[in-house]
Motif scaffolding. Sequence first.
Motif, PDB file in Angstrom:
ATOM      1  N   PRO A 115       3.578 -18.682 -10.312  1.00  0.00           N
ATOM      2  CA  PRO A 115       3.433 -20.023 -10.896  1.00  0.00           C
ATOM      3  C   PRO A 115       2.316 -20.857 -10.307  1.00  0.00           C
ATOM      4  O   PRO A 115       1.890 -21.834 -10.929  1.00  0.00           O
ATOM      5  CB  PRO A 115       4.803 -20.668 -10.632  1.00  0.00           C
ATOM      6  N   SER A 116       1.812 -20.499  -9.131  1.00  0.00           N
ATOM      7  CA  SER A 116       0.732 -21.287  -8.538  1.00  0.00           C
ATOM      8  C   SER A 116      -0.649 -20.783  -8.942  1.00  0.00           C
ATOM      9  O   SER A 116      -1.656 -21.395  -8.593  1.00  0.00           O
ATOM     10  CB  SER A 116       0.846 -21.282  -7.005  1.00  0.00           C
ATOM     11  N   ASN A 117      -0.713 -19.651  -9.667  1.00  0.00           N
ATOM     12  CA  ASN A 117      -2.006 -19.120 -10.112  1.00  0.00           C
ATOM     13  C   ASN A 117      -1.813 -18.409 -11.442  1.00  0.00           C
ATOM     14  O   ASN A 117      -1.785 -17.184 -11.521  1.00  0.00           O
ATOM     15  CB  ASN A 117      -2.590 -18.164  -9.065  1.00  0.00           C
ATOM     16  N   LEU A 118      -1.697 -19.192 -12.506  1.00  0.00           N
ATOM     17  CA  LEU A 118      -1.392 -18.654 -13.824  1.00  0.00           C
ATOM     18  C   LEU A 118      -2.514 -17.798 -14.370  1.00  0.00           C
ATOM     19  O   LEU A 118      -2.285 -16.939 -15.232  1.00  0.00           O
ATOM     20  CB  LEU A 118      -1.099 -19.806 -14.789  1.00  0.00           C
ATOM     21  N   ALA A 119      -3.736 -17.992 -13.884  1.00  0.00           N
ATOM     22  CA  ALA A 119      -4.884 -17.231 -14.376  1.00  0.00           C
ATOM     23  C   ALA A 119      -4.730 -15.741 -14.123  1.00  0.00           C
ATOM     24  O   ALA A 119      -5.365 -14.925 -14.782  1.00  0.00           O
ATOM     25  CB  ALA A 119      -6.175 -17.737 -13.733  1.00  0.00           C
ATOM     26  N   CYS A 120      -3.899 -15.368 -13.159  1.00  0.00           N
ATOM     27  CA  CYS A 120      -3.710 -13.963 -12.808  1.00  0.00           C
ATOM     28  C   CYS A 120      -2.499 -13.339 -13.497  1.00  0.00           C
ATOM     29  O   CYS A 120      -2.120 -12.211 -13.172  1.00  0.00           O
ATOM     30  CB  CYS A 120      -3.578 -13.811 -11.291  1.00  0.00           C
ATOM     31  N   SER A 121      -1.894 -14.025 -14.431  1.00  0.00           N
ATOM     32  CA  SER A 121      -0.748 -13.471 -15.139  1.00  0.00           C
ATOM     33  C   SER A 121      -1.178 -12.271 -15.975  1.00  0.00           C
ATOM     34  O   SER A 121      -2.294 -12.222 -16.483  1.00  0.00           O
ATOM     35  CB  SER A 121      -0.122 -14.538 -16.039  1.00  0.00           C
ATOM     36  N   PHE A 122      -0.271 -11.312 -16.140  1.00  0.00           N
ATOM     37  CA  PHE A 122      -0.673 -10.039 -16.735  1.00  0.00           C
ATOM     38  C   PHE A 122       0.430  -9.468 -17.604  1.00  0.00           C
ATOM     39  O   PHE A 122       1.598  -9.842 -17.499  1.00  0.00           O
ATOM     40  CB  PHE A 122      -1.032  -9.029 -15.637  1.00  0.00           C
ATOM     41  N   ILE A 123       0.035  -8.528 -18.461  1.00  0.00           N
ATOM     42  CA  ILE A 123       0.955  -7.726 -19.256  1.00  0.00           C
ATOM     43  C   ILE A 123       0.863  -6.295 -18.755  1.00  0.00           C
ATOM     44  O   ILE A 123      -0.230  -5.743 -18.634  1.00  0.00           O
ATOM     45  CB  ILE A 123       0.608  -7.775 -20.756  1.00  0.00           C
ATOM     46  N   ALA A 124       1.992  -5.694 -18.447  1.00  0.00           N
ATOM     47  CA  ALA A 124       2.030  -4.305 -17.991  1.00  0.00           C
ATOM     48  C   ALA A 124       3.231  -3.610 -18.610  1.00  0.00           C
ATOM     49  O   ALA A 124       4.326  -4.172 -18.662  1.00  0.00           O
ATOM     50  CB  ALA A 124       2.110  -4.245 -16.467  1.00  0.00           C
ATOM     51  N   ASP A 125       3.032  -2.380 -19.065  1.00  0.00           N
ATOM     52  CA  ASP A 125       4.123  -1.649 -19.696  1.00  0.00           C
ATOM     53  C   ASP A 125       5.102  -1.081 -18.672  1.00  0.00           C
ATOM     54  O   ASP A 125       6.302  -1.014 -18.926  1.00  0.00           O
ATOM     55  CB  ASP A 125       3.561  -0.503 -20.549  1.00  0.00           C
ATOM     56  N   ASN A 126       4.584  -0.642 -17.525  1.00  0.00           N
ATOM     57  CA  ASN A 126       5.423   0.058 -16.553  1.00  0.00           C
ATOM     58  C   ASN A 126       5.184  -0.441 -15.135  1.00  0.00           C
ATOM     59  O   ASN A 126       5.068   0.340 -14.199  1.00  0.00           O
ATOM     60  CB  ASN A 126       5.135   1.567 -16.614  1.00  0.00           C
ATOM     61  N   TYR A 127       5.121  -1.750 -14.973  1.00  0.00           N
ATOM     62  CA  TYR A 127       4.905  -2.314 -13.640  1.00  0.00           C
ATOM     63  C   TYR A 127       5.643  -3.640 -13.566  1.00  0.00           C
ATOM     64  O   TYR A 127       5.402  -4.536 -14.374  1.00  0.00           O
ATOM     65  CB  TYR A 127       3.417  -2.532 -13.375  1.00  0.00           C
ATOM     66  N   LYS A 128       6.536  -3.748 -12.614  1.00  0.00           N
ATOM     67  CA  LYS A 128       7.337  -4.962 -12.476  1.00  0.00           C
ATOM     68  C   LYS A 128       7.220  -5.503 -11.065  1.00  0.00           C
ATOM     69  O   LYS A 128       7.178  -4.754 -10.092  1.00  0.00           O
ATOM     70  CB  LYS A 128       8.821  -4.676 -12.770  1.00  0.00           C
ATOM     71  N   ILE A 129       7.128  -6.822 -10.949  1.00  0.00           N
ATOM     72  CA  ILE A 129       7.165  -7.489  -9.653  1.00  0.00           C
ATOM     73  C   ILE A 129       8.527  -8.171  -9.527  1.00  0.00           C
ATOM     74  O   ILE A 129       8.769  -9.189 -10.176  1.00  0.00           O
ATOM     75  CB  ILE A 129       6.037  -8.528  -9.520  1.00  0.00           C
ATOM     76  N   PRO A 130       9.434  -7.629  -8.729  1.00  0.00           N
ATOM     77  CA  PRO A 130      10.789  -8.185  -8.659  1.00  0.00           C
ATOM     78  C   PRO A 130      10.922  -9.385  -7.733  1.00  0.00           C
ATOM     79  O   PRO A 130      11.990  -9.967  -7.637  1.00  0.00           O
ATOM     80  CB  PRO A 130      11.598  -6.993  -8.109  1.00  0.00           C
ATOM     81  N   ALA A 131       9.837  -9.766  -7.045  1.00  0.00           N
ATOM     82  CA  ALA A 131       9.913 -10.860  -6.078  1.00  0.00           C
ATOM     83  C   ALA A 131      10.375 -12.150  -6.748  1.00  0.00           C
ATOM     84  O   ALA A 131       9.985 -12.470  -7.877  1.00  0.00           O
ATOM     85  CB  ALA A 131       8.556 -11.072  -5.409  1.00  0.00           C
ATOM     86  N   SER A 132      11.205 -12.907  -6.044  1.00  0.00           N
ATOM     87  CA  SER A 132      11.792 -14.120  -6.610  1.00  0.00           C
ATOM     88  C   SER A 132      10.762 -15.221  -6.849  1.00  0.00           C
ATOM     89  O   SER A 132      11.019 -16.156  -7.616  1.00  0.00           O
ATOM     90  CB  SER A 132      12.894 -14.641  -5.679  1.00  0.00           C
TER      91      SER A 132
END
Length: 282
Positions: A115-132
């Motif tokens: 949320p502090s750097n929306l420019a780096c938001s991404f779409i990935a088919d098989n990659y998840k970041i589970p961090a809260s």
Amino acid sequence: MNTKSVKVLHKTFAISGDDDYLREMGQEFEPDNVKLLALLCDDDSRVLDVGANIGMTSLAFSQICPRGQIAAIEPLPRAFQYLRRNVAEADSGNIKIFNFALGSRDGLALMQGHPSNLACSFIADNYKIPASDHFSHEVTVKRLDQTFSELSLDRLDFMKVDVEGFELEVFAGAKETLATYRPIVFLEMNHWCLNIYRRMSIPEFRERLMEYFPYIYAIDGLDYLDYVDQRNIHHINYHHVLNFRFMNLVVGFDRQEILFRLSGLRENGCLNLPLHKQHCGN
């Protein structure tokens, strides 16, 4: 909502946005890239800004193309709210904004980011970041070929595409539009995003990009190298992967026009920085 005074080309705006992005931006928005975009566009160009984020590049296009039209596309709701506010505050009448993603097929996709750097938001088919501290948000995806008529553009002269490794998906859904209008395209090449989010190597990215565009030039400072020419491939790939150079590409269908416009880099003393950020890997 954070606000910062930022100069974009000739004007200074009160820009609303997310913390890290505003802090890293400085007092002037990417002056070297803005100069390059000015070389690649005309004052009446019809421009598609794909991955508009909070609207900084669109505000530059609005001034570069005062007689033109800009369609700014941003799928992430929070970034789109900033985009709407910044365009409204700037009173940029030649910018229209659209809240969806472009891709190879219509449907939904999961965007992830910090949320502090929306420019780096991404779409990935098989990659998840589970961090809260990261978010996941489902966004609408449309094919450009199906939605171009909705964008209020009577032609397409130029595209800027900065979508964190999702570039080929955008082009896959835009084959007819690209063939019809033959625009010049300025895009980011980012091996981190391609490798991690799309599971794709730089050589494969280049080969697949050549399926859409006959001419590809890699930009590095005042220099630009023909990325189709076999003699340049290793040099570009080596320095891109190891040194984060050649982060931007200029591609298109008219070699003479592209080279004529790029020649202004040296004439104007224009340098180059990566689109929006040095590196995304929150």
